[in-house]
Design an enzyme around this catalytic site. Structure first.
Site, short mmCIF file in Angstrom:
data_model
loop_
_atom_site.label_atom_id
_atom_site.label_comp_id
_atom_site.label_asym_id
_atom_site.label_seq_id
_atom_site.Cartn_x
_atom_site.Cartn_y
_atom_site.Cartn_z
N LYS A 174 61.19 76.52 73.54
CA LYS A 174 60.73 75.06 73.08
C LYS A 174 59.42 74.85 73.16
CE LYS A 174 60.11 71.03 74.66
NZ LYS A 174 59.11 70.37 73.60
N GLY A 227 52.39 74.37 81.77
CA GLY A 227 52.14 72.79 81.51
C GLY A 227 51.78 72.05 82.69
N SER A 228 52.20 70.74 82.77
CA SER A 228 51.56 70.07 83.84
C SER A 228 52.07 70.25 85.32
CB SER A 228 51.52 68.56 83.57
OG SER A 228 52.94 68.25 83.46
N VAL A 231 55.50 68.02 85.33
CA VAL A 231 56.73 68.65 84.83
C VAL A 231 57.08 69.88 85.45
CG1 VAL A 231 57.74 69.26 82.76
CG2 VAL A 231 56.12 67.35 82.60
N GLY A 232 56.06 70.67 86.03
CA GLY A 232 56.37 71.85 86.50
C GLY A 232 57.29 71.82 87.87
N GLU A 249 53.26 78.00 85.43
CA GLU A 249 51.90 78.11 85.26
C GLU A 249 51.30 76.68 84.96
OE1 GLU A 249 49.84 80.60 85.69
OE2 GLU A 249 51.41 82.33 85.35
N CYS A 283 43.46 74.80 80.94
CA CYS A 283 43.97 74.68 82.45
C CYS A 283 42.68 75.27 83.15
CB CYS A 283 45.19 75.50 82.42
SG CYS A 283 44.94 77.01 81.66
N GLN A 330 46.51 60.71 75.45
CA GLN A 330 45.75 61.36 76.44
C GLN A 330 44.36 60.84 76.40
OE1 GLN A 330 46.42 63.65 78.32
NE2 GLN A 330 44.67 64.73 78.73
P1 NAP Z 1 53.51 68.97 80.02
O1 NAP Z 1 53.37 67.58 79.52
O2 NAP Z 1 53.92 69.47 81.12
O3 NAP Z 1 54.34 69.67 78.70
C1 NAP Z 1 54.48 71.05 78.63
C2 NAP Z 1 55.87 71.30 77.98
O4 NAP Z 1 56.94 70.78 79.03
C3 NAP Z 1 56.00 70.62 76.68
O5 NAP Z 1 56.63 71.60 75.74
C4 NAP Z 1 56.60 69.35 76.87
O6 NAP Z 1 57.66 68.90 75.81
C5 NAP Z 1 57.85 69.94 78.01
N1 NAP Z 1 58.33 68.92 78.91
C6 NAP Z 1 58.19 67.68 79.14
N2 NAP Z 1 58.95 67.11 80.05
C7 NAP Z 1 59.85 68.13 80.37
C8 NAP Z 1 61.11 67.91 81.18
N3 NAP Z 1 61.51 67.07 81.80
N4 NAP Z 1 61.82 69.10 81.29
C9 NAP Z 1 61.36 70.30 80.63
N5 NAP Z 1 60.40 70.35 79.74
C10 NAP Z 1 59.47 69.41 79.57
O7 NAP Z 1 51.78 69.70 79.58
P2 NAP Z 1 50.96 69.34 78.40
O8 NAP Z 1 50.43 67.98 78.39
O9 NAP Z 1 51.60 69.68 77.33
O10 NAP Z 1 50.06 70.53 78.85
C11 NAP Z 1 48.74 70.21 79.64
C12 NAP Z 1 49.09 70.72 80.86
O11 NAP Z 1 49.31 72.30 81.02
C13 NAP Z 1 47.73 70.81 81.68
O12 NAP Z 1 48.21 70.32 83.24
C14 NAP Z 1 47.31 72.24 81.76
O13 NAP Z 1 46.39 72.52 83.03
C15 NAP Z 1 48.58 72.86 81.88
N6 NAP Z 1 48.28 74.11 81.19
C16 NAP Z 1 48.22 75.27 82.41
C17 NAP Z 1 48.35 76.64 81.95
C18 NAP Z 1 48.10 77.75 83.07
O14 NAP Z 1 48.24 78.83 82.43
N7 NAP Z 1 48.00 77.38 84.36
C19 NAP Z 1 47.74 76.90 80.63
C20 NAP Z 1 47.68 75.96 79.77
C21 NAP Z 1 47.95 74.53 80.05
P3 NAP Z 1 56.92 67.56 74.95
O15 NAP Z 1 55.76 68.26 74.47
O16 NAP Z 1 58.02 67.31 74.07
O17 NAP Z 1 56.80 66.37 76.00
#
Ligand code: NAP
Length: 496
Positions: A174, A227-228, A231-232, A249, A283, A330
Site C-alpha cells: 500500500k 512513516g510518521s 501513524v507508527g 521506521e 527522515c 504539509q
Molecule cells: P505517514 O503520514 O505516517 O504515512 C505513511 C503511510 O502510512 C502512507 O502510506 C499512509 O497512507 C499510511 N497511513 C496513514 N494512516 C494510516 C493508518 N491509520 N493505518 C495504516 N496506514 C496508514 O507518513 P508520510 O507523511 O507519508 O511520511 C513522512 C514521515 O515518514 C516522516 O515522519 C518521516 O520521518 C518518516 N520517514 C521515516 C523513514 C525511516 O526510515 N525512518 C524514512 C522515510 C520517511 P496515505 O498516504 O494514504 O495517508
C-alpha cells in the site's frame, strides 16, 4: 490521462468502490500525473487472499531462482532509470539528481537481494549430546503487508519488497497516496520480469482504510511500515493486538555538530545538503545545527550567504537546487511550526514564508528557513517539521553539544564535523542515533548497511543490507538425533 489500477492476483483491476483519486505535481498543481484507485477494505482482502494463495508455491521456489526474477526486474529499472526519475520528480517534487538517486537505491537493493539468493546464511552449532546435530534455517513467514511514505516513492518500497520476496514471502503493498506512480512502476518491473501473479499485489487508497485493512486482516503475518511516529504508534497498537510481527521506521530530528577544528567549508556543504536537500523532507534530514561558540558567528554568516543563493523552482530543471514540498497541507504545517518558533522566542534569520509569484504560484514552494537562538526545550527543537527549516544552537563544549543532540525523543541520524580524532571517537560513542556520520551530512545512507534508529524512531529493526532479512524471516531450529537411543536434553548428560 494515465489511469493506474490495482494489481491483484496478477491482474490490473479497478477498485470495488468504483472511486478514484488524482495524483498531482507539487511543483505545478494543475498537472495531473495519474489517476489511481481509491480502494476499500474489500480490495485489500482480495489482495491478501491472492498473496495467501501463492505463498505455498512461492516459498518452494529455490531462493536462487527467486533471485533471478528480482535481478531481471532490477535490470528493467536500470534501463528505465531516467524515465522513472522524471516521473518521480513530477509526482514528488524532488530535483532530478535526487530522483535518479531514489531509483538507483532501488537498483542497489535489487542487486543486493539477487546476491542474497545464494546466501541467506544460517548457522550450525555443536549439540550438547553425542550423535546429534543442531542446525538452523531461515524460513519465510507468509503474507507481508508493506505500507510506505511519499518521500522515497521507489526506494522505500524496494527496501521492503525485494528482501520480503527473496526470502519467500508474498506481499501486499500500500503506497503513499501522494506518490503511488513510482511504486506502480516498481511493481510493473517485477511483473515484466516474470514474477508469478499473486506473489506481489498493489492496492492504492487512503491509509485510514487500505492501511488499516492490512493491519486487521488475520492472514497478514508481517507489517513493515515507514512513516510518521504518530501513524507508527497506531500500527504497533493494532498489529500488537493481532500479534503480527511489525517493523517500524519512523521520524527523526537529526543533529549536525560543528567543532572549531572542522573544515568549515566542508561542514557548510554538509549542512546545506543535509537540511535543504529533498526540501528537508527526509527522515534523516538535518533539522538541528549545533555550533561551537568559537566558530558560531563566522559559520552563521557563511550559511546565510550560501542559503540566500540556493535556486528554488522547477525540480525538472537541472539547475534547480530545491523543489517544492509535497502538498498544501504539509506547507501549512511547516508554516505553523515557523509561527510557533517565532512565538517561543527563536530568532528567524532567513526564510519563514511560502514562496509566491512566478514561478511558484502553481506549486507548494517554501523558502529555506533558518532559526537561531533556539533553546533545546522549544517546539522547533523537539518536533519533526519535515520541511526546509533548520534550528541552530550555540554551545560552549563538546559535552554540551552531545547533551543538545541527545535531548530529543528521536534517534535516527547524527553527524559531527571535526578534525580532532578524539572528538570524532567520542561522537561515535555518545551520540544517541542509529547512524553517525563523521565529516559527512546526516543524509546519504548506503543500501548494504543497516538502516534505522533508536528511541521513538522505530521499534528496534534495521532495514538495509543483511539486517532487513531478520524482519522477513523466522528461525527454524532442527535437531537430528542419530544415536538410536532416547537422549533427553539437560537430563541425559554426556559422560566419559
Ligand atoms: P505517514 O503520514 O505516517 O504515512 C505513511 C503511510 O502510512 C502512507 O502510506 C499512509 O497512507 C499510511 N497511513 C496513514 N494512516 C494510516 C493508518 N491509520 N493505518 C495504516 N496506514 C496508514 O507518513 P508520510 O507523511 O507519508 O511520511 C513522512 C514521515 O515518514 C516522516 O515522519 C518521516 O520521518 C518518516 N520517514 C521515516 C523513514 C525511516 O526510515 N525512518 C524514512 C522515510 C520517511 P496515505 O498516504 O494514504 O495517508
Amino acid at each position: 490521462m494515465k489511469v493506474y489500477k490495482n494489481y491483484i492476483g496478477g491482474e490490473w483491476v479497478e477498485a470495488s468502490t468504483g472511486e478514484t483519486f488524482e495524483n498531482r505535481n507539487p511543483a505545478n498543481w494543475d498537472e495531473v500525473v495519474g489517476v489511481f484507485q481509491k480502494s476499500g477494505k474489500e480490495d485489500v482482502y482480495r489482495a491478501v487472499e491472492a498473496a495467501k494463495k501463492m505463498y505455498p508455491h512461492w516459498k518452494r521456489v529455490p531462493a536462487p531462482k527467486r533471485a533471478e526474477i528480482l535481478r531481471r526486474a532490477t535490470e528493467i529499472l536500470v534501463e528505465r532509470k531516467e524515465e522513472l526519475a522524471r516521473l518521480m520528480t513530477r509526482e514528488m517534487g524532488k530535483i532530478l539528481p535526487e530522483t535518479r538517486g531514489d531509483v538507483q537505491e532501488a537498483i542497489d537493493t535489487g542487486f543486493y537481494a539477487f546476491g542474497e539468493g545464494r546466501r541467506l546464511f544460517s548457522f550450525n552449532t555443536p549439540s550438547e549430546l553425542p550423535n546429534k546435530f543442531a542446525l538452523t534455517f531461515r524460513r519465510p513467514i507468509g503474507v507481508v503487508g508493506a505500507i510506505t511514505p511519499w518521500n522515497f516513492p521507489m526506494a522505500i518500497p524496494s527496501w521492503k519488497i525485494f528482501p520480503a520476496l527473496l526470502a519467500g514471502n508474498t506481499v501486499v503493498l500500500k503506497p503513499a497516496s501522494d506518490t503511488p506512480a513510482s511504486s506502480a512502476e516498481l511493481v510493473k518491473a517485477l511483473e515484466e520480469a516474470g514474477l508469478p501473479g499473486g506473489v506481489l499485489n498493489y492496492v492504492t487508497g487512503p491509509g485510514s482504510i487500505v492501511g488499516e485493512a492490512l493491519l486487521e486482516n488475520p492472514d497478514v503475518r508481517v507489517i513493515t511500515f515507514t512513516g510518521s511516529s504518530e501513524v507508527g504508534s497506531r500500527i504497533a497498537e493494532v498489529a500488537g493486538k493481532h500479534l503480527k510481527k511489525v517493523s517500524l521506521e519512523l521520524g527523526g530530528k537529526n543533529p549536525q555538530i560543528v567543532m572549531p577544528s572542522a573544515d568549515l567549508e566542508l561542514a557548510l556543504d554538509g549542512v546545506v545538503w543535509g537540511a535543504f536537500g529533498t526540501t528537508g523532507q527526509r527522515c534523516t534530514a538535518t533539522s538541528r545545527l549545533i555550533l561551537h561558540e568559537d566558530i558560531y558567528d563566522q559559520f552563521i554568516e557563511m550559511l546565510v550567504e550560501r542559503v540566500k543563493n540556493l535556486k528554488i523552482g522547477d525540480p525538472l530543471d537541472e539547475s534547480t537546487d530545491m523543489g517544492p514540498v509535497i502538498n498544501e497541507k504539509q506547507r501549512q504545517n511547516i508554516h505553523r511550526y515557523v509561527e510557533i518558533g517565532k512565538k517561543e522566542g527563536a530568532r528567524l534569520l532567513i526564510g519563514g514564508h511560502p514562496l509566491t509569484g512566478e514561478p511558484y504560484d502553481k506549486g507548494w514552494f517554501y523558502a529555506p528557513t533558518i532559526f537561531v537562538d533556539v533553546e533545546p526545550h522549544m517546539t522547533i527543537a523537539q518536533e519533526e517539521i519535515f520541511g526546509p527549516v533548520l534550528a541552530v544552537f550555540k554551545v560552549k563544549s563538546l559535552e554540551e553539544a552531545f547533551e543538545v543532540a541527545n535531548n530529543v525523543q528521536y534517534g535516527l541520524s547524527s553527524s559531527i564535523y571535526t578534525r580532532n580524532l578524539l572528538e570524532a571517537m567520542k561522537a561515535i560513542e555518545e551520540l544517541e542515533a542509529g547512524i553517525t556520520y563523521i565529516n559527512a551530512p546526516t543524509i546519504g545512507a548506503e543500501t548494504h548497511l543497516p538502516f534505522g534508529g533508536i528511541k521513538k524512531t522505530g521499534n528496534g529493526h534495521r532495514e538495509g543490507g543483511w539486517t532487513v532479512y531478520e524482519i522477513f524471516t523466522e528461525w527454524k531450529t532442527v535437531y537430528i538425533d542419530f544415536s538410536g537411543t532416547l537422549q533427553r536434553a539437560q537430563i541425559d548428560t554426556w559422560e566419559e
